[in-house]
Scaffold this motif. Structure first.
Motif, PDB file in Angstrom:
ATOM      1  N   LEU A   1       0.865  -1.173   0.000  1.00  0.00           N
ATOM      2  CA  LEU A   1       0.000   0.000   0.000  1.00  0.00           C
ATOM      3  C   LEU A   1       0.904   1.226   0.000  1.00  0.00           C
ATOM      4  CD1 LEU A   1      -2.669   1.557   0.304  1.00  0.00           C
ATOM      5  CD2 LEU A   1      -2.433   1.277   2.782  1.00  0.00           C
ATOM      6  N   VAL A   2       0.808   2.032  -1.049  1.00  0.00           N
ATOM      7  CA  VAL A   2       1.580   3.270  -1.145  1.00  0.00           C
ATOM      8  C   VAL A   2       0.637   4.422  -0.854  1.00  0.00           C
ATOM      9  CG1 VAL A   2       2.982   4.752  -2.615  1.00  0.00           C
ATOM     10  CG2 VAL A   2       3.135   2.258  -2.857  1.00  0.00           C
ATOM     11  N   SER A   3       0.863   5.119   0.246  1.00  0.00           N
ATOM     12  CA  SER A   3       0.032   6.284   0.571  1.00  0.00           C
ATOM     13  C   SER A   3       0.869   7.541   0.405  1.00  0.00           C
ATOM     14  CB  SER A   3      -0.520   6.187   2.000  1.00  0.00           C
ATOM     15  OG  SER A   3       0.515   5.992   2.947  1.00  0.00           O
ATOM     16  N   LEU A   4       0.318   8.506  -0.321  1.00  0.00           N
ATOM     17  CA  LEU A   4       1.010   9.748  -0.667  1.00  0.00           C
ATOM     18  C   LEU A   4       0.318  10.891   0.066  1.00  0.00           C
ATOM     19  CD1 LEU A   4       1.340   9.022  -4.482  1.00  0.00           C
ATOM     20  CD2 LEU A   4       3.086   8.699  -2.721  1.00  0.00           C
ATOM     21  N   HIS A   5       1.015  11.488   1.029  1.00  0.00           N
ATOM     22  CA  HIS A   5       0.407  12.408   1.986  1.00  0.00           C
ATOM     23  C   HIS A   5       0.799  13.856   1.736  1.00  0.00           C
ATOM     24  CE1 HIS A   5      -0.691   9.083   4.830  1.00  0.00           C
ATOM     25  NE2 HIS A   5       0.317   8.499   4.207  1.00  0.00           N
ATOM     26  N   SER A   6      -0.138  14.766   2.010  1.00  0.00           N
ATOM     27  CA  SER A   6       0.137  16.187   2.140  1.00  0.00           C
ATOM     28  C   SER A   6      -0.853  16.752   3.155  1.00  0.00           C
ATOM     29  CB  SER A   6       0.019  16.905   0.787  1.00  0.00           C
ATOM     30  OG  SER A   6      -1.246  16.679   0.200  1.00  0.00           O
ATOM     31  N   ARG A   7      -0.536  17.866   3.747  1.00  0.00           N
ATOM     32  CA  ARG A   7      -1.230  18.511   4.854  1.00  0.00           C
ATOM     33  C   ARG A   7      -0.674  17.966   6.182  1.00  0.00           C
ATOM     34  NH1 ARG A   7      -2.489  20.358   0.610  1.00  0.00           N
ATOM     35  NH2 ARG A   7      -4.547  21.033  -0.084  1.00  0.00           N
ATOM     36  N   TRP A   8      -0.650  18.825   7.191  1.00  0.00           N
ATOM     37  CA  TRP A   8       0.009  18.456   8.447  1.00  0.00           C
ATOM     38  C   TRP A   8      -0.720  17.347   9.191  1.00  0.00           C
ATOM     39  CZ3 TRP A   8      -2.642  18.829  13.000  1.00  0.00           C
ATOM     40  CH2 TRP A   8      -3.768  19.661  13.015  1.00  0.00           C
ATOM     41  N   TRP A   9      -2.032  17.217   8.967  1.00  0.00           N
ATOM     42  CA  TRP A   9      -2.791  16.183   9.670  1.00  0.00           C
ATOM     43  C   TRP A   9      -2.776  14.843   8.928  1.00  0.00           C
ATOM     44  CZ3 TRP A   9      -4.989  20.584   7.529  1.00  0.00           C
ATOM     45  CH2 TRP A   9      -5.698  20.393   6.336  1.00  0.00           C
ATOM     46  N   SER A  10      -2.166  14.806   7.758  1.00  0.00           N
ATOM     47  CA  SER A  10      -2.085  13.575   6.965  1.00  0.00           C
ATOM     48  C   SER A  10      -0.605  13.280   6.725  1.00  0.00           C
ATOM     49  CB  SER A  10      -2.832  13.756   5.637  1.00  0.00           C
ATOM     50  OG  SER A  10      -2.672  12.627   4.810  1.00  0.00           O
ATOM     51  N   ARG A  11      -0.008  12.478   7.636  1.00  0.00           N
ATOM     52  CA  ARG A  11       1.442  12.305   7.593  1.00  0.00           C
ATOM     53  C   ARG A  11       1.816  10.828   7.518  1.00  0.00           C
ATOM     54  NH1 ARG A  11       1.749  15.307  12.516  1.00  0.00           N
ATOM     55  NH2 ARG A  11       3.019  13.575  13.330  1.00  0.00           N
ATOM     56  N   ALA A  12       2.992  10.586   6.950  1.00  0.00           N
ATOM     57  CA  ALA A  12       3.474   9.216   6.783  1.00  0.00           C
ATOM     58  C   ALA A  12       3.647   8.512   8.124  1.00  0.00           C
ATOM     59  CB  ALA A  12       4.795   9.226   6.006  1.00  0.00           C
ATOM     60  N   ASP A  13       4.175   9.213   9.124  1.00  0.00           N
ATOM     61  CA  ASP A  13       4.408   8.549  10.403  1.00  0.00           C
ATOM     62  C   ASP A  13       3.092   8.162  11.078  1.00  0.00           C
ATOM     63  OD1 ASP A  13       3.766  11.235  10.842  1.00  0.00           O
ATOM     64  OD2 ASP A  13       4.948  11.362  12.677  1.00  0.00           O
ATOM     65  N   LEU A  14       2.065   9.007  10.927  1.00  0.00           N
ATOM     66  CA  LEU A  14       0.760   8.683  11.502  1.00  0.00           C
ATOM     67  C   LEU A  14       0.148   7.477  10.793  1.00  0.00           C
ATOM     68  CD1 LEU A  14      -0.753  12.274  11.888  1.00  0.00           C
ATOM     69  CD2 LEU A  14       0.367  10.871  13.642  1.00  0.00           C
ATOM     70  N   ALA A  15       0.277   7.432   9.462  1.00  0.00           N
ATOM     71  CA  ALA A  15      -0.252   6.286   8.709  1.00  0.00           C
ATOM     72  C   ALA A  15       0.483   5.011   9.088  1.00  0.00           C
ATOM     73  CB  ALA A  15      -0.130   6.549   7.210  1.00  0.00           C
ATOM     74  N   ALA A  16       1.807   5.087   9.215  1.00  0.00           N
ATOM     75  CA  ALA A  16       2.590   3.903   9.568  1.00  0.00           C
ATOM     76  C   ALA A  16       2.159   3.340  10.916  1.00  0.00           C
ATOM     77  CB  ALA A  16       4.075   4.249   9.585  1.00  0.00           C
ATOM     78  N   GLY A  17       1.797   4.224  11.851  1.00  0.00           N
ATOM     79  CA  GLY A  17       1.375   3.773  13.165  1.00  0.00           C
ATOM     80  C   GLY A  17       0.060   3.019  13.170  1.00  0.00           C
ATOM     81  N   LEU A  18      -0.723   3.162  12.095  1.00  0.00           N
ATOM     82  CA  LEU A  18      -2.023   2.484  12.009  1.00  0.00           C
ATOM     83  C   LEU A  18      -1.990   1.225  11.157  1.00  0.00           C
ATOM     84  CD1 LEU A  18      -4.375   5.578  11.508  1.00  0.00           C
ATOM     85  CD2 LEU A  18      -3.966   4.305  13.615  1.00  0.00           C
ATOM     86  N   MET A  19      -0.875   0.949  10.494  1.00  0.00           N
ATOM     87  CA  MET A  19      -0.819  -0.195   9.587  1.00  0.00           C
ATOM     88  C   MET A  19      -0.943  -1.508  10.353  1.00  0.00           C
ATOM     89  SD  MET A  19      -0.450   0.792   6.397  1.00  0.00           S
ATOM     90  CE  MET A  19      -0.133   2.373   5.589  1.00  0.00           C
ATOM     91  N   PRO A  20      -1.855  -2.378   9.918  1.00  0.00           N
ATOM     92  CA  PRO A  20      -1.970  -3.687  10.568  1.00  0.00           C
ATOM     93  C   PRO A  20      -0.674  -4.479  10.406  1.00  0.00           C
ATOM     94  CG  PRO A  20      -3.864  -3.249   9.156  1.00  0.00           C
ATOM     95  CD  PRO A  20      -2.846  -2.196   8.851  1.00  0.00           C
ATOM     96  N   GLU A  21      -0.378  -5.304  11.377  1.00  0.00           N
ATOM     97  CA  GLU A  21       0.833  -6.117  11.325  1.00  0.00           C
ATOM     98  C   GLU A  21       0.797  -7.021  10.092  1.00  0.00           C
ATOM     99  OE1 GLU A  21       3.317  -9.284  14.124  1.00  0.00           O
ATOM    100  OE2 GLU A  21       1.491  -8.312  14.867  1.00  0.00           O
ATOM    101  N   GLY A  22       1.898  -7.045   9.369  1.00  0.00           N
ATOM    102  CA  GLY A  22       2.000  -7.887   8.181  1.00  0.00           C
ATOM    103  C   GLY A  22       1.592  -7.220   6.890  1.00  0.00           C
ATOM    104  N   THR A  23       1.019  -6.013   6.968  1.00  0.00           N
ATOM    105  CA  THR A  23       0.633  -5.302   5.739  1.00  0.00           C
ATOM    106  C   THR A  23       1.846  -4.594   5.149  1.00  0.00           C
ATOM    107  OG1 THR A  23      -1.635  -4.935   6.491  1.00  0.00           O
ATOM    108  CG2 THR A  23      -0.824  -3.502   4.750  1.00  0.00           C
ATOM    109  N   PRO A  24       2.236  -4.924   3.925  1.00  0.00           N
ATOM    110  CA  PRO A  24       3.367  -4.212   3.309  1.00  0.00           C
ATOM    111  C   PRO A  24       2.948  -2.792   2.953  1.00  0.00           C
ATOM    112  CG  PRO A  24       2.416  -5.778   1.756  1.00  0.00           C
ATOM    113  CD  PRO A  24       1.688  -5.974   3.049  1.00  0.00           C
ATOM    114  N   TYR A  25       3.779  -1.815   3.285  1.00  0.00           N
ATOM    115  CA  TYR A  25       3.365  -0.436   3.020  1.00  0.00           C
ATOM    116  C   TYR A  25       4.569   0.454   2.769  1.00  0.00           C
ATOM    117  CZ  TYR A  25       4.889   0.949   7.700  1.00  0.00           C
ATOM    118  OH  TYR A  25       5.654   1.215   8.816  1.00  0.00           O
ATOM    119  N   LEU A  26       4.275   1.568   2.106  1.00  0.00           N
ATOM    120  CA  LEU A  26       5.223   2.654   1.905  1.00  0.00           C
ATOM    121  C   LEU A  26       4.429   3.942   2.013  1.00  0.00           C
ATOM    122  CD1 LEU A  26       7.905   3.964   1.085  1.00  0.00           C
ATOM    123  CD2 LEU A  26       7.347   3.438  -1.310  1.00  0.00           C
TER     124      LEU A  26
END
Length: 374
Positions: free
Chosen positions: A54-79
């Motif tokens: 899952l590739v998520s492309l973020h902009s805006r301060w409330w939509s950030r890569a580190d916040l998304a990474a913290g919600l990723m289910p275990e075992g889900t490949p993501y960037l």
């Protein structure tokens, strides 16, 4: 005289042959997002089920890569990637963007840049079959994405049929709600694409996905498979939405009108100033008709805001000149060729994710912020 066409579905192969299941592999799901990372939960589950990144492309301060990474289910490949400033991204300087910059027609959203960056990333990573998915679109059956990916053997793009809230412009929502016939076309909200064959790009204009689906003189090979659901929203929440969409709606509807008339082929020869002058007159008649119908609606939650939105679109329409449409189409054709050359210059596969991410920004630009499990 016909003023509007509520469907372009005759341009799509709506009865594709069954695709070989062995080819139905999704290399990545790409989600451009400006919403809080919780809105990615559905895409996270899809990626986990399909075992694809899952590739998520973020902009805006409330939509950030580190916040998304913290919600990723275990075992889900993501960037997860924070885009930063668009001027730092390793994307070509588009003529279509430059000609609208600092004018009333400039579009400030970054959806096109995000999707283009996703295409460049796919080139670097060697991903041939990716799915673009908006963060407010859901796919109930993961197998629908597998089938769509399999059909990319024979098609350049495969859309999912929208079985939820209609995916239309504000004006087309008003047309439908006041009794007009209006369907949804294939869109970037749920779209499987083959990235290496006949590459295309998303311009910075409303209906950027309709332009992605174009070749220089015809429509790319296109079909539909499976279903997706757009979450409901209020299309008339602010008149500025309709005003900002109007140029892109005019350009896309005008081009697809020609595709309808030419059987999906060789539309550019007819797209001269005389054609656009006639089309702009048709468009004005269409908007005036929608406005009259909206004014006859009983007072309700959408009636007055619908009128205000259509009036805003009409005001913007009256500032659009045929010559602008001609120049935009020519600039788009040049941009499409430039995009192909840009991808050729960056066609060497990346050794790993850090290598790929380093090549998504321009030389000397700040590095992107990202999180990954790949």
């Amino acid at each position: 005289m016909e003023h509007h066409r509520g469907s372009h579905r005759q341009l799509i192969d709506t009865s594709p042959a069954t695709a070989p299941p062995t080819r139905g592999h999704v290399d990545a799901i790409i989600v451009p997002t400006v919403r809080a990372p919780g809105c990615l939960s559905h895409a996270m589950r899809l990626a986990g089920r399909l075992r694809c990144p899952l590739v998520s492309l973020h902009s805006r301060w409330w939509s950030r890569a580190d916040l998304a990474a913290g919600l990723m289910p275990e075992g889900t490949p993501y960037l997860a990637i924070d885009l930063g400033e668009q001027r730092h991204l390793n994307l070509p300087d588009l003529r279509t963007t430059a000609m609208l910059r600092s004018t009333r027609f400039e579009r400030t959203t970054d959806i096109g840049a995000k999707r283009n960056l996703g295409l460049l990333l796919a080139t670097l990573m060697g991903w041939e079959r990716v799915v673009f998915l908006d963060d407010d679109v859901e796919v109930d059956a993961p197998g629908d994405l597998v089938r769509a990916a399999a059909l990319l053997d024979r098609y350049d793009a495969v859309g999912l049929h929208n079985d939820g809230f209609p995916d239309n412009s504000v004006v087309c929502h008003a047309h439908r709600l006041t009794g007009g016939h209006q369907e949804s076309f294939v869109g970037g909200g749920a779209l499987a694409v083959e990235t290496f064959r006949d590459p295309s790009f998303f311009p910075c204009v409303y209906n950027e996905d309709w332009f992605y689906l174009l070749e220089e003189r015809s429509l790319r090979s296109l079909t539909v498979a499976g279903t997706a659901r757009q979450r409901p929203y209020d299309p008339f929440d602010r008149p500025a939405r309709a005003r900002d969409q109007e140029l892109g709606d005019v350009l896309a509807e005008g081009v697809y009108w020609l595709l309808d008339d030419h059987g999906g082929a060789d539309w550019t020869a007819a797209a001269g100033p005389a054609y656009w002058r006639r089309f702009l007159l048709r468009r004005e008649c269409f908007l005036l008709d929608v406005l009259r119908r909206a004014g006859r609606l009983p007072t309700g939650p959408w009636s007055r805001s619908m009128e205000a939105s259509v009036r805003a679109a009409l005001g913007r329409l009256r500032t659009i000149e045929a010559e602008l449409c001609v120049r935009y189409v020519e600039a788009w054709r040049q941009d499409r060729r430039g995009w192909v050359e840009h991808l050729k210059r960056h066609s060497r596969l990346a050794w790993n994710v850090p290598d790929a991410l380093a090549r998504l920004t321009r030389l000397g630009a700040p590095a992107l912020t990202w999180r990954s499990s790949l």
